[in-house]
Design an enzyme around this catalytic site. Structure first.
Site, PDB file in Angstrom:
ATOM      1  CG  HIS B  16      -1.894  -1.207   1.143  1.00  9.74           C
ATOM      2  ND1 HIS B  16      -3.090  -1.159   0.486  1.00  9.74           N
ATOM      3  CD2 HIS B  16      -1.780  -2.460   1.619  1.00  9.74           C
ATOM      4  CE1 HIS B  16      -3.682  -2.328   0.582  1.00  9.74           C
ATOM      5  NE2 HIS B  16      -2.911  -3.139   1.250  1.00  9.74           N
ATOM      6  CB  THR B  17       0.324   4.690   1.083  1.00 11.54           C
ATOM      7  OG1 THR B  17      -0.996   4.652   0.610  1.00 11.54           O
ATOM      8  CG2 THR B  17       0.951   6.028   0.777  1.00 11.54           C
ATOM      9  CD  GLN B  18       5.750   0.216   0.883  1.00  9.66           C
ATOM     10  OE1 GLN B  18       6.862   0.394   1.331  1.00  9.66           O
ATOM     11  NE2 GLN B  18       4.976  -0.788   1.239  1.00  9.66           N
TER      12      GLN B  18
END
Lengths: 248, 239
Positions: B16-18
């Site tokens: 997901h958002t890294q």
């Protein structure tokens, strides 16, 4: 006025031999016997006004709402069965919210009006539901400017410069036809609506006038007309009526 | 029930958002005698590139609340949309109710925290500022859901650059003029020392009169220091 639809009036999914749907007509009667609601599409906005009959002295003032916001730029005034009115308003609010969520843009007036009409129409198609006993006057201010629509119990929608529904609609419509709503400002429209409501109202019974608008002055937002303007409009309306009585 | 979005093709973990892409830097917030002020610059940076130079990072939520954000700006735009939907709902309810600053703060904290628990955070540092019932409100929310309220808050670089100044010079009973001057001083330092900033700022005020999102402005700076004029003078083996 209407024939007795013996046998053909039991279900909304039944036509009479002369092509009428009696259940829808009966729903219309519910609207025709309710308090008058007036709408005017003025040059800088739309004004809606409802005649609220006070059914009991114990009623808290301003509590029985007849005008409802649908989105920031639109609102509805209902005439007829109040509970059916709420159902229609809820649907309108849903439609507006869903449209905004999907397109990122506030729902245009004509789209909202048609969606509402489709919704109301559905209740005229199936035997297991009954038609909505309300006519909704929809006031919108979108990119095309101000607009007034009316959706009746059959699901028909029309766009108006000015219209009235309910008990006093005939007299009210006569008054409206004497005006040129498109040339009035909303402030003049508020006074006109107040005057019409007072004029068509049956003097015996007490009533409250609820006025709402969406116009340039309100920042194109749907809101109740500020109380000072309503009070002044009602005062002028009463004076005008008294002056007429004295002339008689 | 397994959340289908957690399943990835091939059975591996889903990423997901890294990391953030288009970011905003510091947001500053202070209380003063009759209200609160939030300040930020108007930059949306794309890494080192100063990509979007008039990005408004302060938003009016309603007549008593303002939101400021640093971090991933698309997540900020999503948060603004959530708040707008809530505000529209309140408007349609038509019962005179509107969200109080503390409620907005609570709501956003929960949104941020829940996303963090799904390992898909909204990559933002938020500041919620408001004025309600004669009292100021100023709260800060981190991207993992850490939240607190105080008389002065700062996010990002502002924590290191502005807070020492605020600690020394801030008083809750300052006048609006004094408060604005203090913020301008902090903003100047932030602009001097934060690489990802530009000289275009906005200050939002919330007070009993409501919300005023000010016009963007620039601050005077001085680059005329001796060492700047000839940076190589004292460097051995510059490149």
């Amino acid at each position: 006025m209407s024939g007795i639809g013996t046998g053909y009036d039991l279900s909304v999914s039944t036509f009479s031999p002369d092509g009428r749907v009696f259940q829808t007509e009966y729903a219309q009667k519910a609207v025709d016997s309710s308090g008058t609601v007036v709408g005017l599409r003025c040059k800088d906005g739309v004004v809606l006004g409802a005649e609220k009959l006070i059914i009991s002295k114990m009623l808290v003032e301003n509590s029985n709402r007849r005008t409802f916001p649908v989105d920031r730029h639109a609102g509805v005034a209902v005439a007829g069965l109040a509970a059916d009115g709420r159902a229609v308003v809820d649907r309108a609010q849903s439609e507006a919210q869903q449209y905004k969520g999907f397109y990122g843009h506030r729902i245009p007036g004509h789209v909202l009006a048609e969606r509402l009409a489709s919704y109301v129409h559905v209740f005229n198609l199936y035997w297991y539901v009954r038609p909505m006993g309300v006519t909704s006057l929809l006031g919108v201010y979108d990119e095309e400017g101000p607009a007034l629509y009316a959706v009746d119990p059959a699901g028909t929608v029309h766009r108006y410069y000015g219209t009235a529904v309910g008990k006093g609609r005939q007299a009210a419509r006569n008054e409206i036809e004497k005006l040129r709503p498109g040339e009035l400002t909303v402030r003049e429209g508020v006074r006109a609506v107040a005057q019409i409501l007072h004029r068509v109202h049956d003097e015996e019974k007490p009533f409250e006038a609820e006025l709402a608008w969406v116009c340039e002055e309100s920042g194109r937002t749907f809101q109740r007309v500020p109380q000072e303007l309503v009070d002044e409009a009602e005062r002028l309306a009463k004076e005008a009526l008294e002056a007429e009585d004295m002339d008689d | 029930m397994v959340d289908p979005s957690a399943l990835a093709a091939g059975g591996g973990t889903r990423k997901h958002t890294q990391y953030p892409y288009v970011t905003g830097t510091s947001v500053l917030g202070i209380t003063y005698k009759d209200g609160i002020l939030l300040a930020s610059d108007t930059l949306g940076a794309y890494g080192s590139t100063k990509r979007y130079k008039s990005f408004q990072r302060l938003t009016k939520v309603n007549n008593c609340t303002v939101l400021g954000a640093g971090g991933e700006l698309s997540d900020y735009q999503y948060i603004v949309r959530l708040l707008e939907e809530l505000a529209d709902d309140d408007f349609c309810m038509d019962d005179g109710h509107h969200m109080k600053p503390a409620e907005v703060f609570s709501y956003l904290t929960r949104v941020i925290y829940n996303r963090r628990n799904k390992m898909d955070p909204l990559w933002n540092s938020l500041v919620v500022g408001g004025w309600y019932a004669g009292k100021p409100f100023l709260g800060s929310i981190g991207m993992i859901g850490t939240h607190f309220t105080d008389n002065t808050v700062a996010t990002g670089f502002g924590n290191h650059l502005a807070r020492p100044i605020l600690r020394e010079k801030h008083r809750p009973d300052m006048s609006e003029e004094e408060a604005r001057a203090l913020l301008r001083e902090c903003l100047t330092v932030c602009y001097y020392r934060d690489k990802n900033s530009i000289n275009r700022f906005q200050i939002a005020r919330v007070s009993a009169e409501g919300v005023d999102l000010g016009e963007p402005f620039a601050l005077p700076t001085n680059w005329d220091h001796a060492l700047f004029r000839d940076p190589a003078a004292h460097a051995v083996g510059t490149w």
